[in-house]
Scaffold this motif. Structure first.
Motif, PDB file in Angstrom:
ATOM      1  N   PHE A 253       0.828  -1.206   0.000  1.00 26.95           N
ATOM      2  CA  PHE A 253       0.000   0.000   0.000  1.00 26.95           C
ATOM      3  C   PHE A 253       0.862   1.256   0.000  1.00 26.95           C
ATOM      4  O   PHE A 253       0.501   2.273  -0.617  1.00 26.95           O
ATOM      5  CB  PHE A 253      -0.936   0.012   1.207  1.00 26.95           C
ATOM      6  CG  PHE A 253      -1.931   1.146   1.176  1.00 26.95           C
ATOM      7  CD1 PHE A 253      -3.100   1.026   0.439  1.00 26.95           C
ATOM      8  CD2 PHE A 253      -1.685   2.326   1.853  1.00 26.95           C
ATOM      9  CE1 PHE A 253      -4.011   2.073   0.391  1.00 26.95           C
ATOM     10  CE2 PHE A 253      -2.590   3.381   1.804  1.00 26.95           C
ATOM     11  CZ  PHE A 253      -3.754   3.249   1.077  1.00 26.95           C
TER      12      PHE A 253
ATOM     13  N   THR B 105      -8.802  -8.476   3.324  1.00 31.06           N
ATOM     14  CA  THR B 105      -9.107  -7.348   2.444  1.00 31.06           C
ATOM     15  C   THR B 105      -7.834  -6.796   1.825  1.00 31.06           C
ATOM     16  O   THR B 105      -7.772  -6.497   0.618  1.00 31.06           O
ATOM     17  CB  THR B 105      -9.845  -6.246   3.221  1.00 31.06           C
ATOM     18  OG1 THR B 105     -11.102  -6.756   3.687  1.00 31.06           O
ATOM     19  CG2 THR B 105     -10.092  -5.019   2.358  1.00 31.06           C
TER      20      THR B 105
ATOM     21  N   TRP C 115      -6.631  -6.795  -2.195  1.00 36.91           N
ATOM     22  CA  TRP C 115      -6.205  -5.553  -2.867  1.00 36.91           C
ATOM     23  C   TRP C 115      -4.792  -5.703  -3.437  1.00 36.91           C
ATOM     24  O   TRP C 115      -4.523  -5.281  -4.571  1.00 36.91           O
ATOM     25  CB  TRP C 115      -6.257  -4.390  -1.888  1.00 36.91           C
ATOM     26  CG  TRP C 115      -5.732  -3.127  -2.504  1.00 36.91           C
ATOM     27  CD1 TRP C 115      -6.435  -2.229  -3.259  1.00 36.91           C
ATOM     28  CD2 TRP C 115      -4.387  -2.653  -2.464  1.00 36.91           C
ATOM     29  NE1 TRP C 115      -5.602  -1.215  -3.691  1.00 36.91           N
ATOM     30  CE2 TRP C 115      -4.341  -1.448  -3.212  1.00 36.91           C
ATOM     31  CE3 TRP C 115      -3.213  -3.110  -1.864  1.00 36.91           C
ATOM     32  CZ2 TRP C 115      -3.160  -0.713  -3.379  1.00 36.91           C
ATOM     33  CZ3 TRP C 115      -2.037  -2.393  -2.032  1.00 36.91           C
ATOM     34  CH2 TRP C 115      -2.018  -1.196  -2.779  1.00 36.91           C
TER      35      TRP C 115
ATOM     36  N   PHE D  70      -8.906   2.122   2.526  1.00 36.26           N
ATOM     37  CA  PHE D  70      -9.717   1.979   1.310  1.00 36.26           C
ATOM     38  C   PHE D  70     -11.062   2.676   1.459  1.00 36.26           C
ATOM     39  O   PHE D  70     -12.103   2.155   1.071  1.00 36.26           O
ATOM     40  CB  PHE D  70      -9.909   0.487   1.001  1.00 36.26           C
ATOM     41  CG  PHE D  70      -8.622  -0.281   0.934  1.00 36.26           C
ATOM     42  CD1 PHE D  70      -7.671   0.017  -0.036  1.00 36.26           C
ATOM     43  CD2 PHE D  70      -8.331  -1.289   1.847  1.00 36.26           C
ATOM     44  CE1 PHE D  70      -6.472  -0.674  -0.110  1.00 36.26           C
ATOM     45  CE2 PHE D  70      -7.136  -1.989   1.785  1.00 36.26           C
ATOM     46  CZ  PHE D  70      -6.196  -1.674   0.807  1.00 36.26           C
TER      47      PHE D  70
ATOM     48  N   ASP E  72     -14.072   2.859  -1.009  1.00 36.00           N
ATOM     49  CA  ASP E  72     -14.856   1.658  -1.327  1.00 36.00           C
ATOM     50  C   ASP E  72     -16.106   1.519  -0.459  1.00 36.00           C
ATOM     51  O   ASP E  72     -16.902   0.590  -0.663  1.00 36.00           O
ATOM     52  CB  ASP E  72     -14.000   0.398  -1.139  1.00 36.00           C
ATOM     53  CG  ASP E  72     -12.854   0.322  -2.138  1.00 36.00           C
ATOM     54  OD1 ASP E  72     -12.899   1.043  -3.151  1.00 36.00           O
ATOM     55  OD2 ASP E  72     -11.900  -0.438  -1.892  1.00 36.00           O
TER      56      ASP E  72
END
Length: 773
Positions: free
Chosen positions: A435, A501, A505, A612, A615
């Motif tokens: 990330f 999650t 991603w 995120f 989303d």
């Protein structure tokens, strides 16, 4: 919670000496310059409770891992940044009586950490057992203008007597770490020199063979002139000293200066260390203490120009944010890609001083906005250079084909954390690194980073996630078993929502990143694909299958993502029902009781929603925030900032401010009763995030900065500078408007409350609720 630090905008002030608070103050008043640092230990002798600490960045020791049982894949050692030679020591005897603040009456004691100019000042009066009274003022700093230099000025005045001052100025390398196994000492002496230019003690670490030379020049001045020092003829191992005796006259000051350097074999040839240290020290002595201090003030002025946050109307909040920014800039400067950010920086030894996932999740955003682009890039390059070690770490756990598992704790890329539930299971750290690559590119626009460094890392991480999941016939989905999420009050759980999650991603992003490099530079893509043996068709198909079919626990009735399987099987007690006498639970409860409770150490599901956020709609965020926040005890320093940012997004100003104050004053007020071990450096970046991403609502969307600010009731205004793609913007938020100053030579488009504003070069735009004024 302690409350003895006075609120002041630019200074951290302690008045009065309480020995019970001394170790906390040693942490709070620590100094550093990115290359070396020191706890706020006294120059003179002190026989009371203290944690002596001097540290040199990047120098470590692989202390043997100690556990009662061993498991395959366990790290052989726990890396520790070492307590290094104490360069500032002064032995002071007055007519044969030693000055020791633990053994005399102390009055007028005051410590001031001047954050604006970067120095520590301490003053006190002391009455010795004989009745002799003295006054002392001491000032010291670690230069950020020249990170190989530190200096101090110690002024002593006899108040009610005339007599003899016997001074011993020493370098003490006979030190050990507080948590060393069996009290082992990690240094051997390999050289010593004393001449007119100064005293030089060279120490070598056991096993790792780092050489560090500490050089000191001591100057003593009385009213009669400069006093000469002579070498101490009583030779002691790992110790060098110079001696002098001067006559004290009541009311007249004696001025003692020590200018020091620490050089390591990381940056100099070992055979040339003393020669190099001599040149560095002589140049610094030639400048003198006053000139060095002026350079320090100028260098800090530049730092503050780039990264200060100004809060009007709330002194405690203003002091806190500057303290956090100050400590971050003392800890890491970005000059050396071999270095990273330890959770305690130069303020203590807990956690070994090694690198954690905190850097990528919390520190990258701060340095992206407040420092040259190269600084945050170097933090990412650090991980790229450790990629082969990450692949080796994964191999030790049974993964293959280039899968990479970055360590939870490291100095050189090898895993060196010695708790199984962390080492083997807290694997979300892999996702934080991926990330951070995405975040860096999103912020800087430096897409070339992918082909230079990032893609290889992303492929290794994707391969790990593919192998770490398994297909569940019962669920007809991929599941992630036996993990520990950010909430370390849950171990060995199945299907932690945040970890899964993040894994999904990462797999998607690895495919996207590969396609970008392939389109923009086909030759480089072929080079990388060949280097890592990428089987594109099969691996992409596998990655997409996992990312699209991974199981993410969800409760339909409550409309929340479940932290992990079975979370609602726990007794659902709220933090508000916990008696104050039971907190912090990590100090009051058994581990068994903690693991069976629903209480959460830090943001877990909410950490994922922070990463995120686009989303999830506001109602989903609100449901999850209300549910998990009420069960979170915030016994991790990394927790309050995420809650503050999300509360701000939800327009809950009261909670946003409460969490901001908690994260920003975590150490100043010793919220978690652990400041004496050192400061929480990496979480300090979260304090900055709480204001800039929380109260100012700053985001990067579609290659543009976006702001949705609100002002806490306790503040009149706040303002800050943001560096974005080569432009240094000045932002101010008041009750009525947001002002943006663009001093650059190019126009900047900025989104304010979902309305686009063009800020011309060299001009100012004032907006209010999205409407230009």
């Amino acid at each position: 919670m302690k409350n003895y630090i006075q609120a002041e905008e630019w200074n951290i002030i302690e008045e009065g000496f309480d020995p019970h608070l001394n170790k906390i103050s040693e942490s709070l008043f620590s100094l550093g310059n990115g290359r070396m640092g020191q706890r706020a230990n006294f120059e003179e002798s002190y026989s009371g409770d203290t944690l002596q600490g001097n540290y040199v960045a990047g120098v470590y020791y692989p202390d043997k891992t100690r556990v009662g049982w061993w498991k395959n894949g366990y790290p052989e050692y726990f890396a520790k940044v070492l307590n290094a030679a104490n360069w500032m020591g002064l032995g002071i005897r007055l007519d044969g009586e030693e000055l020791d603040l633990n053994l005399c009456k102390v009055t007028g004691f005051k410590r001031i950490l001047n954050m604006k100019e970067g120095y520590l000042e301490r003053s006190f009066n002391a009455e010795l057992a004989s009745g002799k009274q003295i006054s002392v003022t001491a000032k010291r700093f670690f230069s950020i203008a020249n990170d190989e230099i530190a200096a101090l000025h110690y002024q002593l005045t006899a108040l009610n007597f005339s007599g003899k001052l016997e001074l011993t100025s020493f370098i003490d390398g006979d030190v050990k770490n507080q948590d060393s196994n069996y009290d082992e000492k990690f240094w051997d002496e390999v050289g010593r020199t004393q001449n007119d230019s100064g005293s030089y003690l060279t120490m070598r670490t056991k096993k790792t063979d780092f050489d560090v030379v500490t050089g000191v020049k001591t100057l003593v001045f009385t009213k009669a002139g400069q006093s000469q020092l002579s070498a101490d003829t009583a030779v002691k191992d790992k110790y060098l000293a110079e001696l002098t005796a001067v006559d004290l006259t009541a009311g007249e000051a004696v001025d003692i200066y020590k200018i020091a350097t620490n050089l390591s074999s990381q940056n100099y040839d070992s055979a040339e260390l003393t020669t190099s240290a001599t040149a560095v020290l002589e140049a610094a002595v030639l400048k003198g203490f006053t000139a060095l201090l002026e350079e320090q003030a100028a260098a800090w002025a530049t730092k503050w120009e780039e990264g200060d946050i100004i809060i009007e109307g709330d002194v405690a909040a203003q002091q806190a944010i500057r303290f956090n920014i100050f400590q971050l800039n003392q800890t890491y400067t970005g000059k050396d890609a071999r270095l990273n950010i330890g959770p305690k920086g130069f303020t203590g030894e807990k956690y070994g001083g090694s690198t954690y996932w905190d850097t990528e999740a919390y520190c990258i955003p701060f340095y992206l906005s407040t420092a040259p682009q190269e600084v945050s890039k170097n933090l990412l390059v650090y991980r790229y250079k450790h990629l082969e070690k990450a692949i080796e770490n994964a191999q030790k756990l049974g993964f293959d084909k280039g899968a990479a598992l970055y360590p939870m704790v490291t100095m050189n890329g090898e895993e060196c954390h010695n708790e199984w539930e962390i080492t083997f299971e807290e694997i979300h750290r892999n996702g934080a690194i991926a990330f951070a690559i995405f975040n860096y590119i999103r912020y800087t626009g430096d897409q070339s980073y992918l082909k230079e460094y990032g893609l290889e890392v992303l492929i290794g991480i994707a391969r790990f996630w593919k192998q770490r999941v398994n297909w569940s016939e019962a669920r007809q989905q991929y599941v992630m078993l036996g993990v520990t999420g950010p909430n370390e009050y849950e171990n060995n759980v199945n299907n932690n929502w945040y970890t899964s999650t993040l894994a999904a991603w990462c797999l998607k992003y690895a495919v996207e990143a590969t396609e970008i490099v392939k389109a923009e530079d086909p030759a480089r893509y072929q080079e990388i694909a060949g280097k890592v043996n990428l089987e594109e068709a099969q691996e992409f198909a596998d990655w997409k299958a996992v990312s699209e079919n991974i199981y993410l626990p969800y409760d339909e009735e409550k409309g929340i993502f479940l932290q992990q399987d079975g979370f609602l099987d726990k007794e659902q007690t709220l933090v508000s029902e916990l008696p104050a006498s039971q907190r912090p639970i990590n100090q009051k409860w058994s581990w068994d009781r903690i693991l069976r409770s629903c209480f959460i150490k830090q943001a877990d599901v909410l950490q994922g929603m922070y990463f995120f956020e686009d989303d999830y709609d506001m109602e989903s965020l609100r449901r999850n925030f209300d549910f998990y926040e009420s069960r979170t005890v915030h016994e991790s320093s990394l927790s309050p900032c995420v809650h503050s940012i999300l509360a701000a997004k939800l327009n809950d100003g009261e909670k946003a401010y409460e969490f901001y104050l908690r994260t920003s004053r975590l150490d100043l007020d010793d919220y978690n009763n652990d400041t004496e071990d050192g400061l929480h450096i990496t979480s300090m970046a979260g304090t900055w995030m709480s204001i800039v991403e929380g109260f100012a609502g700053m985001r990067v969307r579609n290659n543009q900065l976006s702001f949705s600010p609100f002002l806490p009731e306790q503040w009149n205004s706040f303002s800050f500078n943001i560096g974005f793609r080569g432009v240094q913007l000045k932002i101010k938020v008041t009750r009525d408007d947001i002002t943006i100053v663009n001093p650059a030579k190019t126009m900047m488009d900025i989104n304010i409350f979902n309305q686009l504003h063009s800020v011309p070069a060299g001009e100012t735009v004032i907006a209010w609720k999205g409407m230009a004024v």
